[in-house]
Design an enzyme around this catalytic site. Structure first.
Site, PDB file in Angstrom:
ATOM      1  N   GLU A 142     -10.842   3.864  -9.272  1.00 26.81           N
ATOM      2  CA  GLU A 142     -11.678   3.698  -8.081  1.00 26.81           C
ATOM      3  C   GLU A 142     -12.147   5.068  -7.601  1.00 26.81           C
ATOM      4  O   GLU A 142     -11.337   5.983  -7.543  1.00 26.81           O
ATOM      5  CB  GLU A 142     -10.905   3.009  -6.955  1.00 26.81           C
ATOM      6  CG  GLU A 142     -11.824   2.671  -5.791  1.00 26.81           C
ATOM      7  CD  GLU A 142     -11.114   1.928  -4.646  1.00 26.81           C
ATOM      8  OE1 GLU A 142      -9.891   1.703  -4.738  1.00 26.81           O
ATOM      9  OE2 GLU A 142     -11.794   1.599  -3.681  1.00 26.81           O
ATOM     10  N   GLY A 179      -3.447   8.668  -1.507  1.00 31.78           N
ATOM     11  CA  GLY A 179      -2.085   8.204  -1.239  1.00 31.78           C
ATOM     12  C   GLY A 179      -1.575   7.283  -2.335  1.00 31.78           C
ATOM     13  O   GLY A 179      -0.467   7.445  -2.835  1.00 31.78           O
ATOM     14  N   HIS A 186       0.223  -1.629   2.329  1.00 32.35           N
ATOM     15  CA  HIS A 186      -1.237  -1.575   2.174  1.00 32.35           C
ATOM     16  C   HIS A 186      -1.652  -1.907   0.734  1.00 32.35           C
ATOM     17  O   HIS A 186      -2.495  -2.781   0.507  1.00 32.35           O
ATOM     18  CB  HIS A 186      -1.718  -0.175   2.579  1.00 32.35           C
ATOM     19  CG  HIS A 186      -3.196   0.003   2.502  1.00 32.35           C
ATOM     20  ND1 HIS A 186      -4.031  -0.121   3.582  1.00 32.35           N
ATOM     21  CD2 HIS A 186      -3.995   0.312   1.453  1.00 32.35           C
ATOM     22  CE1 HIS A 186      -5.273   0.089   3.208  1.00 32.35           C
ATOM     23  NE2 HIS A 186      -5.284   0.355   1.911  1.00 32.35           N
ATOM     24  N   GLU A 187      -1.058  -1.220  -0.221  1.00 38.01           N
ATOM     25  CA  GLU A 187      -1.464  -1.447  -1.615  1.00 38.01           C
ATOM     26  C   GLU A 187      -1.097  -2.853  -2.052  1.00 38.01           C
ATOM     27  O   GLU A 187      -1.853  -3.512  -2.748  1.00 38.01           O
ATOM     28  CB  GLU A 187      -0.819  -0.418  -2.557  1.00 38.01           C
ATOM     29  CG  GLU A 187      -1.084   1.038  -2.201  1.00 38.01           C
ATOM     30  CD  GLU A 187      -2.524   1.373  -1.897  1.00 38.01           C
ATOM     31  OE1 GLU A 187      -3.425   0.756  -2.484  1.00 38.01           O
ATOM     32  OE2 GLU A 187      -2.757   2.254  -1.037  1.00 38.01           O
ATOM     33  N   MET A 206      -2.992   3.687  -5.153  1.00 40.63           N
ATOM     34  CA  MET A 206      -4.107   2.892  -5.670  1.00 40.63           C
ATOM     35  C   MET A 206      -3.627   1.516  -6.098  1.00 40.63           C
ATOM     36  O   MET A 206      -2.629   1.389  -6.800  1.00 40.63           O
ATOM     37  CB  MET A 206      -4.734   3.659  -6.839  1.00 40.63           C
ATOM     38  CG  MET A 206      -5.856   2.923  -7.536  1.00 40.63           C
ATOM     39  SD  MET A 206      -7.278   2.666  -6.415  1.00 40.63           S
ATOM     40  CE  MET A 206      -7.872   1.100  -7.045  1.00 40.63           C
ATOM     41  N   GLU A 207      -4.404   0.516  -5.688  1.00 41.79           N
ATOM     42  CA  GLU A 207      -3.967  -0.879  -5.789  1.00 41.79           C
ATOM     43  C   GLU A 207      -4.298  -1.570  -7.110  1.00 41.79           C
ATOM     44  O   GLU A 207      -4.472  -2.796  -7.128  1.00 41.79           O
ATOM     45  CB  GLU A 207      -4.618  -1.667  -4.640  1.00 41.79           C
ATOM     46  CG  GLU A 207      -6.147  -1.866  -4.755  1.00 41.79           C
ATOM     47  CD  GLU A 207      -6.988  -0.864  -3.988  1.00 41.79           C
ATOM     48  OE1 GLU A 207      -6.505   0.253  -3.734  1.00 41.79           O
ATOM     49  OE2 GLU A 207      -8.140  -1.190  -3.654  1.00 41.79           O
ATOM     50  N   ASN A 208      -4.379  -0.850  -8.233  1.00 33.93           N
ATOM     51  CA  ASN A 208      -4.693  -1.479  -9.521  1.00 33.93           C
ATOM     52  C   ASN A 208      -3.917  -2.781  -9.686  1.00 33.93           C
ATOM     53  O   ASN A 208      -2.730  -2.852  -9.358  1.00 33.93           O
ATOM     54  CB  ASN A 208      -4.301  -0.542 -10.661  1.00 33.93           C
ATOM     55  CG  ASN A 208      -4.683   0.881 -10.382  1.00 33.93           C
ATOM     56  OD1 ASN A 208      -5.851   1.185 -10.240  1.00 33.93           O
ATOM     57  ND2 ASN A 208      -3.683   1.747 -10.245  1.00 33.93           N
ATOM     58  N   GLU A 246     -11.035  -2.289   2.745  1.00 37.97           N
ATOM     59  CA  GLU A 246     -10.196  -1.240   3.347  1.00 37.97           C
ATOM     60  C   GLU A 246      -9.917  -1.481   4.820  1.00 37.97           C
ATOM     61  O   GLU A 246      -8.781  -1.367   5.270  1.00 37.97           O
ATOM     62  CB  GLU A 246     -10.816   0.145   3.118  1.00 37.97           C
ATOM     63  CG  GLU A 246     -10.884   0.569   1.643  1.00 37.97           C
ATOM     64  CD  GLU A 246      -9.538   0.529   0.916  1.00 37.97           C
ATOM     65  OE1 GLU A 246      -8.484   0.420   1.586  1.00 37.97           O
ATOM     66  OE2 GLU A 246      -9.537   0.581  -0.332  1.00 37.97           O
ATOM     67  N   HIS A 257      -3.550  -5.368  -0.747  1.00 38.21           N
ATOM     68  CA  HIS A 257      -4.840  -5.357  -1.455  1.00 38.21           C
ATOM     69  C   HIS A 257      -4.893  -6.417  -2.552  1.00 38.21           C
ATOM     70  O   HIS A 257      -5.975  -6.805  -2.978  1.00 38.21           O
ATOM     71  CB  HIS A 257      -5.068  -3.991  -2.113  1.00 38.21           C
ATOM     72  CG  HIS A 257      -5.861  -3.018  -1.290  1.00 38.21           C
ATOM     73  ND1 HIS A 257      -7.012  -3.368  -0.625  1.00 38.21           N
ATOM     74  CD2 HIS A 257      -5.698  -1.689  -1.078  1.00 38.21           C
ATOM     75  CE1 HIS A 257      -7.507  -2.290  -0.016  1.00 38.21           C
ATOM     76  NE2 HIS A 257      -6.730  -1.259  -0.270  1.00 38.21           N
TER      77      HIS A 257
HETATM   78  N1  B3K Z   1      -8.323   2.089  -2.759  1.00 41.51           N
HETATM   79  C1  B3K Z   1      -7.650   3.362  -2.860  1.00 41.51           C
HETATM   80  C2  B3K Z   1      -8.505   4.526  -2.562  1.00 41.51           C
HETATM   81  C3  B3K Z   1      -9.350   4.965  -3.675  1.00 41.51           C
HETATM   82  C4  B3K Z   1     -10.065   6.231  -3.316  1.00 41.51           C
HETATM   83  C5  B3K Z   1     -11.077   6.624  -4.332  1.00 41.51           C
HETATM   84  N2  B3K Z   1     -11.702   7.871  -3.997  1.00 41.51           N
HETATM   85  C6  B3K Z   1      -6.434   3.410  -2.011  1.00 41.51           C
HETATM   86  C7  B3K Z   1      -6.388   2.472  -0.876  1.00 41.51           C
HETATM   87  O1  B3K Z   1      -7.176   2.496   0.027  1.00 41.51           O
HETATM   88  O2  B3K Z   1      -5.554   1.627  -0.895  1.00 41.51           O
HETATM   89 ZN    ZN Z   2      -6.845   0.564   0.679  1.00 38.06          ZN
END
Ligand code: B3K
Ligand code: ZN
Length: 876
Positions: free
Chosen positions: A124, A264, A300-301, A266-268, A323, A304
């Site tokens: 992302e 911080g 948070h993650e 990432m929600e892969n 977000e 998502h």
């Molecule tokens: N979705 C990611 C942030 C990605 C940032 C890319 N520059 C983390 C978050 O908001 O959960």
């Molecule tokens: Zn997020």
């Protein structure tokens, strides 16, 4: 460098092709990774039949392209530094593309990169195109399978999204693992991890009776620091089931910690990748605030998975759809876990210090922006934090049940789709039969609205008439603003401090407690009847809208509200408003006049310190003086040295005049009990350390030894760091600094704290110190955490030294921005926003800041990331 072409929201067109399936094979190696991508692709029936297929791709070495098994000759396609175009693509086909990439030289940390010998991805927003050629846009959703082949010794653990479906041995000490993700997803949610990692596992039993495995992967030696993150994942799963009826949808949820990461976490899908900062914690190394942050970010993650992954964004302009909503959800989770009032106040403080500044500055944009050069610049306080406030306003307007109905409808309509902010608003409106047309302006208009309130009491008629008027200042590209739909939560308080029942003219009955007024016009009047005495209005309770409220409270009113408001947020707000207005008054007076707070202010503080009924965490928040950066926003032509002088003088005066009270509270709370992370203990430590922070202003040997004692005896990082923070500002603090470094030199996250303390110190010569720390063996400019702790915290948090009159702070910042830009444009661009508020500063410094901005802008080969921030700052 990518071309500087703005992307516009209104130019959105659906993709010409759709991808149903992706089979990826990675032959992993730190310098030569071969990626084979097999795409099952078909033309989108909704678009013109002759549209070419244009795949995104950057920094890739293309080996071959096959269509339906036949190798394409180079004339059949066209490659430039951003795309691969196939002009004569059939209706459908199987495209097989082989590319090579080099993770070890990837310092941008986007795409596939190496960190401590392991391999990680970050896709992302547009990092997948650095892995292979693809339709790298969120509205193209496909089912992925990933096969990873790697050396068994170097990369024993091989992870990707979904479920592990097979594994086996190969020759030359290599092995393979295959993963299948059953859910379709956009490429930005793709992830893989390969390396030497150890795992902490746990489970969660869902309400429907399924068992979810939770796995946390870290480098060897860190397993003892994963328990808090594991518990956070378990709590998050339970909470989302309870509050929104949302269960996790795969059998395994994985978190992997990496120390080189731009953000911080990432929600892969199924494989969240986290900055180590938000996973690793034990009491000796992490503060209470770190533990809180881990809870919030894990939640948070995890959240998502539904708000972002199952329902994703149609295009990046809709970023706040996932977000803002997910921040709102994690804030609610934290509120339910701890103290709701404390959570709300901390969130509002962050919003007001950082987001309000963004809204008032050159980068102001609506939560749904209209254009960008580089989407990575739009992961902002506005999209996230103001976005969350906008989601919260739905709840304020529709009620908790109404909000839940809206969420249910949103998932019912859009599960598996890529949608827009309008779709979310429509679900909220339709589920509640509500008209939210005007509410759209929160998405389209930038800037912080101002609401001014005036109240008139009529003793004869026993009425209280409240007039609310709204306006919103112009922001870049938006001169004129239309009125917003603003929920204003309020109450009226009588002389005894009780909430009066509220009855608006025309209503049959009064209702008790807080009332939400709906302000939709530029100006509206609300008349309350049967008001027996002149009330003190309590306005914008719980911060019911992200606006600036103007009401001419007297100091007496504020002291009264501090003591009596039934809304905890508003009690804090009264204390905060009192302190702000005092500091602004003192700042404005002639320089030769003594900087002294009136007795009434000190008395209010004395009263707070004597209040043992209040939640200590709330008390701690009420005692803290407003941040200088927040005050700066409320002034013009600011002399940062004078502002710092006023703030420090007030702090010293409080410490001097309330020495006994502060010491008494400190001593009562410094009970020597063993550390435990839990609500009450955290609150007590907060208050204790706020008292210590005031006391540290006193240049007394006794206070020096109190600090040294706390530093030495602490069995936890919260107390140790609180003491060290004060010690670095005193003579002799060097001893503890050195002690700390020798104890923690091998713990990167603890060393981040050590760098940060020195970068934010008030002592003379900080910049020299920061410059020499750049050469410290624990520092690396390639590691974003290090940059943030040493460089960014100097430029953003140390107002006094960053704004040194000689301009050296500015020159240092621009030099580092230029240096970083060549390494990691995202981090450079973030840092560049330290110049955003240059027009707020007095003319001499303002000119110096402008010169540095120009120097950065004119630097040859500057990335679009940094160029966008700097050119907007300059107003070009
Ligand atoms: N979705 C990611 C942030 C990605 C940032 C890319 N520059 C983390 C978050 O908001 O959960
Ligand atoms: Zn997020």
């Amino acid at each position: 460098m990518s071309s500087r072409q703005a992307i516009r929201r209104l130019d959105y067109t659906p993709p010409s092709y759709l991808i149903d399936r992706v089979d990826l094979t990675f032959d992993l190696d730190d310098t030569h990774t071969k990626v084979t991508s097999r795409l099952i692709i078909r033309r989108n029936k909704d678009v013109a039949a002759d549209a070419p297929l244009i795949l995104h791709g950057e920094e890739l070495q293309l080996d071959s392209v096959k269509l339906d098994g036949v190798l394409l000759s180079p004339e059949a396609y066209c490659v430039d530094d951003q795309t691969l175009t196939i002009a004569n693509m059939p209706e459908d086909g199987i495209l097989e593309i082989v590319t090579q990439i080099n993770p070890s030289t990837n310092t941008s940390l986007m795409g596939l990169f190496e960190s401590s010998g392991n391999l990680f991805t970050q896709c992302e927003a547009e990092g997948f195109r650095k892995i292979t050629y693809y339709l790298d846009r969120p509205d193209v959703m496909a089912k992925f399978t990933t096969t990873m082949i790697a050396d068994k010794t170097k990369y024993p653990v091989l992870l990707s999204n979904g479920n592990r479906v097979g594994e086996g041995q190969l020759d030359k000490n290599r092995h393979w693992v295959k993963w299948v993700d059953p859910f379709k997803k956009p490429s930005y949610l793709f992830a893989l991890v390969a390396g030497r990692l150890v795992v902490l596992s746990g489970t969660h039993q869902t309400q429907s009776g399924r068992t979810i495995n939770i796995e946390i992967y870290v480098e060897a030696g860190n397993l003892d620091k994963c328990h808090h993150a594991l518990a956070a994942a378990q709590k998050s799963m339970a909470w989302d089931e309870e509050r929104y009826g949302l269960e996790y949808d795969l059998d395994t949820y994985m978190i992997v910690a990496v120390s080189d990461f731009n953000m911080g976490a990432m929600e892969n899908k199924g494989l969240n990748i986290f900055n180590t900062k938000y996973v690793l914690a034990k009491p000796e190394t992490a503060t209470d605030a770190d533990f809180d942050a881990i809870d919030a970010i894990v939640a948070h993650e995890y959240f998502h998975n539904w708000t972002g992954n199952r329902v994703t964004c149609r295009d990046w302009f809709q970023l706040s759809l996932k977000e803002g909503l997910t921040v709102y959800r994690d804030q609610e989770f934290s509120s339910d876990l701890g103290s709701r009032a404390v959570q709300r106040i901390s969130n509002v403080r962050t919003l007001r210090t950082s987001q309000f500044a963004e809204d008032a500055g050159p980068q102001a944009h609506p939560i749904r922006p209209d254009e960008y050069l580089e989407i990575n610049n739009f992961y902002t306080m506005t999209v996230y934090e103001k976005g969350s406030e906008v989601v919260r306003m739905y709840e304020t307007l529709l009620g908790r049940d109404g909000f839940r109905k809206g969420m249910d409808l949103y998932f019912k309509r859009h599960d598996g789709q890529a949608v827009t902010c309008d779709d979310f608003r429509a679900a909220m409106a339709d589920a509640n039969h509500a008209d939210l047309t005007q509410f759209e302006r929160w998405y389209s208009q930038a800037g912080t609205p101002r609401v001014s309130a005036q109240g008139v009491y009529n003793a004869d008629a026993q009425t209280y008439t409240l007039t609310l008027s709204q306006s919103c200042p112009p922001t870049p590209g938006q001169e004129i603003k239309l009125p917003f739909h603003i929920p204003v939560a309020m109450g009226l308080i009588d002389r005894r401090g009780q909430d009066l029942p509220l009855q608006l003219q025309g209503e049959a009955q009064a209702s008790a407690g807080t009332r939400v007024l709906q302000l939709r016009e530029a100006s509206q009047t609300f008349t309350f009847i049967n008001v027996p005495c002149p009330p003190v209005p309590s306005l914008l309770r719980d911060f019911s809208a992200p606006v600036i409220l103007d009401y001419a409270y007297s100091d007496d009113d504020l002291v009264f509200l501090m003591a009596h408001d039934s809304d905890a947020f508003s009690r804090w707000e009264a204390a905060n408003t009192f302190a702000c207005s005092l500091i602004k008054r003192l700042y404005a007076q002639a320089p030769e006049q003594a900087i002294t707070a009136p007795e009434q202010f000190i008395a209010a503080y004395r009263q707070l310190l004597g209040n043992d009924k209040l939640d200590p965490a709330l008390l701690a928040l009420m005692l803290q003086l407003p941040a200088e950066s927040y005050l700066l926003e409320q002034l013009d032509d600011v002399d940062p040295s004078r502002l710092a002088l006023v703030c420090n003088s007030i702090k010293q005066q409080i410490a001097r005049e309330l020495r006994q009270e502060l010491l008494a509270v400190y001593q009562k709370l410094n009970d020597g009990k063993p550390y435990h992370y839990g609500g009450e203990q955290v609150a007590r430590r907060d208050l204790k350390n706020v008292c210590l922070d005031f006391l540290a202003e006193l240049d007394e040997a006794m206070i020096g030894s109190l600090l040294a004692d706390q530093y030495r005896k602490a069995d936890n990082m919260t107390d140790r760091l609180a003491a060290l923070r004060a010690l670095v500002n005193r003579d002799g603090g060097e001893a503890q600094l050195a002690d700390f470094a020798s104890q923690w030199k091998d713990d990167a996250l603890v060393m981040d704290k050590w760098f940060m303390l020195q970068a934010t110190s008030r002592r003379k010569g900080v910049l020299n110190r920061v410059q020499s720390l750049l050469a410290h063996p624990a520092f690396s400019i390639k590691n974003p955490n290090k940059v943030r702790s040493l460089i960014t915290s100097f430029c953003v948090l140390n107002l006094q030294h960053f704004h040194a009159a000689d301009g050296y702070g500015y020159a240092f910042a621009s030099e580092k921005i230029i240096e970083l830009d060549a390494i990691n444009p995202q981090i450079a661009a973030r840092l560049a926003s330290c110049f955003n508020r240059w027009k707020k500063i007095e003319p001499v410094r303002r000119e110096l800041m402008k010169q540095e901005l120009e120097r950065i802008r004119d630097h040859q080969g500057l990335s679009s990331d940094t160029f966008e921030i700097v050119s907007k700052s300059l107003g070009a």
